[in-house]
Design an enzyme around this catalytic site. Structure first.
Site, PDB file in Angstrom:
ATOM      1  N   PRO A 126       0.778  -1.251   0.000  1.00  0.00           N
ATOM      2  CG  PRO A 126       0.018  -0.934   2.187  1.00  0.00           C
ATOM      3  CD  PRO A 126       0.742  -1.912   1.303  1.00  0.00           C
ATOM      4  CB  CYS A 127       3.173   2.759  -2.444  1.00  0.00           C
ATOM      5  SG  CYS A 127       2.347   2.381  -3.989  1.00  0.00           S
ATOM      6  CG  HIS A 128      -2.933   3.413  -1.423  1.00  0.00           C
ATOM      7  ND1 HIS A 128      -2.602   2.076  -1.609  1.00  0.00           N
ATOM      8  CD2 HIS A 128      -3.925   3.433  -0.506  1.00  0.00           C
ATOM      9  CE1 HIS A 128      -3.377   1.337  -0.837  1.00  0.00           C
ATOM     10  NE2 HIS A 128      -4.189   2.135  -0.160  1.00  0.00           N
TER      11      HIS A 128
END
Length: 168
Positions: A126-128
């Site tokens: 989850p780089c978001h």
């Protein structure tokens, strides 16, 4: 042999790519063209059934933590950063500084940002959930609009982002 499938989602089509050891890549619509798909890749939706199922459950608010075998290509440092990203809970945010601190390299914010941008398996890794220290949404391979949609899906109050970061 690499297997791929393309699935429709609320944020557009996603291309999924998997190898023998696990999921290797997710590409957003606009990051791939059908004619760009390698001749080495085999279209095989059955090999990606679990990935598709979990992604669709995520988009339907039925899943908050992925349980998939992952096999991203990257450097040792990039993989270290991606492991930290996987630890960010659903609906929570971290800054690049938070990630740099977590790996005991507080001066590595820029390197963390670069590794974050190279994440080949967005959404699942989850780089978001990583935003600027000032609370601003920063670059996202899938586009800032999709980043905002993913954070909204997770219940992140974007008007309150900078206040949330002050808690860390």
């Amino acid at each position: 042999m690499l297997h791929y499938d393309i699935i429709p989602t609320p944020i557009g089509k996603l291309l999924l790519l998997s190898g023998a050891k696990g999921l290797k890549k997710i590409l957003f619509e606009g990051q791939f063209e059908l004619e760009d798909i390698s001749n080495d890749w085999q279209s095989n939706s059955s090999k990606l059934e679990e990935v598709k199922s979990q992604l669709l459950d995520y988009f339907d608010n039925k899943l908050i933590k992925f349980n998939l075998k992952l096999d991203p290509d990257g450097t040792v440092f990039q993989k270290q950063i991606w492991k930290q990203l996987e630890k960010i809970p659903f609906g929570e945010l971290r800054s690049y500084q938070d990630i740099a601190n977590a790996i005991n390299k507080p001066n590595a914010c820029r390197a963390v940002g670069i590794a974050n941008s190279k994440n080949p398996i967005p959404i699942v890794i989850p780089c978001h959930r990583v935003i600027g220290k000032n609370g601003k949404l920063t670059g996202y391979a899938g586009g800032l609009e999709n980043k905002a949609k993913l954070l909204k899906l997770e219940g992140t109050d974007q008007d309150n982002i900078s206040q949330q970061l002050q808690l860390f």
